[in-house]
Design a protein around this motif. Structure first.
Motif, mmCIF file in Angstrom:
data_model
loop_
_atom_site.group_PDB
_atom_site.id
_atom_site.type_symbol
_atom_site.label_atom_id
_atom_site.label_comp_id
_atom_site.label_asym_id
_atom_site.label_seq_id
_atom_site.Cartn_x
_atom_site.Cartn_y
_atom_site.Cartn_z
ATOM 1 N N SER A 233 0.771 -1.390 0.092
ATOM 2 C CA SER A 233 0.035 -0.168 -0.028
ATOM 3 C C SER A 233 0.800 1.264 0.136
ATOM 4 O O SER A 233 0.569 2.248 -0.858
ATOM 5 N N ARG A 234 2.027 1.011 0.657
ATOM 6 C CA ARG A 234 2.891 2.398 0.918
ATOM 7 C C ARG A 234 3.413 2.723 -0.727
ATOM 8 O O ARG A 234 3.309 3.803 -1.037
ATOM 9 N N GLN A 235 3.787 1.491 -1.557
ATOM 10 C CA GLN A 235 4.177 1.703 -3.031
ATOM 11 C C GLN A 235 3.032 2.406 -3.802
ATOM 12 O O GLN A 235 3.445 3.210 -4.544
ATOM 13 N N PHE A 236 1.992 1.977 -3.343
ATOM 14 C CA PHE A 236 0.692 2.589 -4.117
ATOM 15 C C PHE A 236 0.542 4.004 -3.999
ATOM 16 O O PHE A 236 0.276 4.778 -4.862
ATOM 17 N N PHE A 237 0.566 4.384 -2.719
ATOM 18 C CA PHE A 237 0.292 5.719 -2.207
ATOM 19 C C PHE A 237 1.555 6.704 -2.664
ATOM 20 O O PHE A 237 1.093 7.969 -3.034
ATOM 21 N N LYS A 238 2.489 6.351 -2.765
ATOM 22 C CA LYS A 238 3.625 6.942 -3.427
ATOM 23 C C LYS A 238 3.436 7.043 -4.763
ATOM 24 O O LYS A 238 3.729 8.193 -5.510
ATOM 25 N N GLU A 239 2.903 6.077 -5.746
ATOM 26 C CA GLU A 239 2.728 6.130 -7.135
ATOM 27 C C GLU A 239 1.476 7.433 -7.340
ATOM 28 O O GLU A 239 1.570 8.063 -8.380
ATOM 29 N N ILE A 240 0.484 7.537 -6.342
ATOM 30 C CA ILE A 240 -0.572 8.453 -6.405
ATOM 31 C C ILE A 240 -0.202 9.769 -6.107
ATOM 32 O O ILE A 240 -0.876 10.807 -5.763
ATOM 33 N N ASN A 241 1.004 9.947 -5.238
ATOM 34 C CA ASN A 241 1.616 11.114 -4.747
ATOM 35 C C ASN A 241 0.640 11.521 -3.449
ATOM 36 O O ASN A 241 0.383 12.680 -3.093
ATOM 37 N N ASN A 242 0.416 10.590 -2.609
ATOM 38 C CA ASN A 242 -0.367 11.166 -1.457
ATOM 39 C C ASN A 242 0.367 10.678 -0.387
ATOM 40 O O ASN A 242 0.407 9.543 0.211
ATOM 41 N N TYR A 243 1.093 11.770 0.188
ATOM 42 C CA TYR A 243 1.974 11.338 1.379
ATOM 43 C C TYR A 243 1.540 11.219 2.769
ATOM 44 O O TYR A 243 1.729 10.589 3.519
ATOM 45 N N LEU A 244 0.145 11.559 2.749
ATOM 46 C CA LEU A 244 -0.655 11.504 4.275
ATOM 47 C C LEU A 244 -0.780 10.126 4.373
ATOM 48 O O LEU A 244 -0.847 9.330 5.202
ATOM 49 N N ARG A 245 -1.297 9.176 3.143
ATOM 50 C CA ARG A 245 -1.607 7.707 3.132
ATOM 51 C C ARG A 245 -0.282 7.021 3.238
ATOM 52 O O ARG A 245 -0.312 5.747 3.698
ATOM 53 N N VAL A 246 0.882 7.591 2.758
ATOM 54 C CA VAL A 246 2.339 7.056 3.039
ATOM 55 C C VAL A 246 2.561 6.882 4.441
ATOM 56 O O VAL A 246 3.072 5.797 4.821
ATOM 57 N N ILE A 247 2.169 7.836 5.136
ATOM 58 C CA ILE A 247 2.521 7.945 6.781
ATOM 59 C C ILE A 247 1.627 7.028 7.153
ATOM 60 O O ILE A 247 2.085 6.131 7.879
ATOM 61 N N ASP A 248 0.278 6.701 6.692
ATOM 62 C CA ASP A 248 -0.499 5.724 7.276
ATOM 63 C C ASP A 248 0.216 4.294 7.391
ATOM 64 O O ASP A 248 0.080 3.639 7.920
ATOM 65 N N ALA A 249 0.626 4.080 6.021
ATOM 66 C CA ALA A 249 1.426 2.652 5.549
ATOM 67 C C ALA A 249 2.487 2.528 6.372
ATOM 68 O O ALA A 249 2.835 1.304 7.018
ATOM 69 N N GLU A 250 3.409 3.614 6.548
ATOM 70 C CA GLU A 250 4.539 3.358 7.207
ATOM 71 C C GLU A 250 4.539 3.400 8.732
ATOM 72 O O GLU A 250 5.216 2.509 9.368
#
Length: 406
Positions: free
Chosen positions: A205-222
């Motif tokens: 999911s982190r990789q997907f959120f990075k692909e769509i440039n959504n840093y807030l969701r990257v935080i969720d995944a990390e």
């Protein structure tokens, strides 16, 4: 293509018969064929019918064609959790009458489920789910997989983690491009104490959120990835991960995410029996939450537990907090928190027999039903210790056997 649908919609809205609408223009039979797309017709007839209905047919066709675009944009906004924009689009779509006759009514209702779940409106979400289940044969392949995703999110909201995994694992990525579902799979696996699978899907999911440039969701995944690493060394690396996530939340102006990070950091201290720091971070997390919400109750339960075992607050103050938590849980009919705060009340009052009877007869069956692995393990260890102290060796051995086999 859409003229017939539009004319039928407004005719029924204004409670006109086909004969009334067609009087002086064409027969009711001809209107019936126009509405069912069973005949060719002169553009002039549609213009006259539209004028009688008080609509501009060209404008209505543009609105109908635009629905698909707006729905896909709303879906993207929901995935990215842009709350203000999500509300604006929701209100806009609620006013769009033609959505009921569009080819995307099922898509719209599936997104409404996501919207309601993001507002913790599980009953409203369930009502729509039940209606969609009645006509699932009419869903497109994309909608079929979106429905599985929606079901998974619903089950997570109801703490039915095993059902969530079952639904989410059947999603076909070839027909469903929204890989956000891997984040929900990670959450479900985390909830049943399966750290390897949780880490795997959180990373996806982190990789997907990075692909769509959504840093807030990257935080969720990390954050989800960080709490799967159960290092029992000096704890420095874990602390650094959480401190980095807290800074990221501040930079992104996301107090809701910061509250989650603080809660999880508190739990890491709690499981290492550093009750003072656990208590501190639970309190910080609570300060960023609505005190009527489920996330607040979760942090309150941790705050009371850490204060109790750390001897940080007087028992009368702890009991008052537990009673307040129980009152809120009862008002919300949150069975998990009703059980947890009832147990806390017994614990604080040193009512050992009542505590373990309630734990055995009420709480443990609930934890097992929903797959709360951490709570199941904790409960069985407590029951083993209690039976051992009470010299109920047969019951203690039975519990010990279950723990060893697990």
């Amino acid at each position: 293509m859409y003229e017939g649908k539009i004319i039928k919609y407004y005719r029924e809205k204004y409670q006109m018969t086909q004969e009334q609408l067609g009087k002086g223009i064409c027969s009711g039979t001809h209107i019936s064929k126009i509405e069912r797309l069973h005949t060719e017709y002169a553009p002039e007839i549609v213009t006259l019918l539209s004028e009688r209905l008080g609509i501009n047919i060209e404008t209505e066709i543009i609105k109908l064609n635009n629905i698909k675009k707006r729905l896909h944009y709303w879906h993207d906004v929901i995935v990215m959790q842009l709350m203000e924009e999500m509300e604006l689009i929701y209100n806009e779509l609620e006013q769009e009458e033609l959505i009921q006759i569009s080819d995307y009514i099922n898509f719209y209702n599936l997104l409404r489920v996501r919207y309601f779940l993001m507002h913790n409106l599980t009953e409203e979400a369930l009502d729509i789910i039940v209606e969609i289940q009645k006509k699932d044969h009419k869903l497109t392949s994309y909608e079929v997989n979106l429905f599985k995703h929606v079901l998974g999110v619903y089950y997570l909201a109801k703490h039915e983690n095993l059902k969530a995994i079952k639904a989410l694992k059947t999603i076909n990525e070839a027909d469903y491009t929204n890989k956000e579902y891997t984040y929900h799979l990670a959450v479900a696996y985390h909830s049943i104490d399966s750290p390897v699978m949780a880490y795997f899907f959180a990373d996806k999911s982190r990789q997907f959120f990075k692909e769509i440039n959504n840093y807030l969701r990257v935080i969720d995944a990390e954050m989800l990835m960080a709490i799967q690493v159960k290092d029992d060394g000096d704890f420095k690396e874990t602390i650094q991960r959480f401190e980095s996530l807290i800074k990221s939340c501040d930079l992104c102006h996301s107090p809701a995410r910061k509250a989650k990070v603080l809660h999880n950091l508190a739990f890491e201290y709690y499981r290492r029996k550093n009750y003072e720091l656990a208590n501190k971070f639970y309190k910080e997390s609570m300060s960023l939450k609505d005190n009527e919400s489920s996330p607040y109750l979760l942090s309150l339960e941790g705050y009371i537990n850490s204060a109790f075992y750390g001897g940080l607050l007087p028992k009368d103050e702890l009991l008052q907090l537990a009673m307040e938590g129980l009152e809120t849980a009862l008002k919300k009919n949150e069975q998990l928190y009703i059980n947890l705060f009832t147990l806390l009340c017994y614990l604080i009052q040193d009512k050992k027999q009542e505590y373990h009877q309630y734990l055995s007869e009420q709480s443990l069956p609930l934890f097992e039903k929903f797959g709360f692995v951490y709570l199941i393990k904790r409960s069985k260890k407590e029951m083993f210790n209690y039976y051992f102290e009470q010299k109920k060796n047969r019951k203690a051995l039975k519990i010990a056997n279950v723990l060893i086999n697990h």
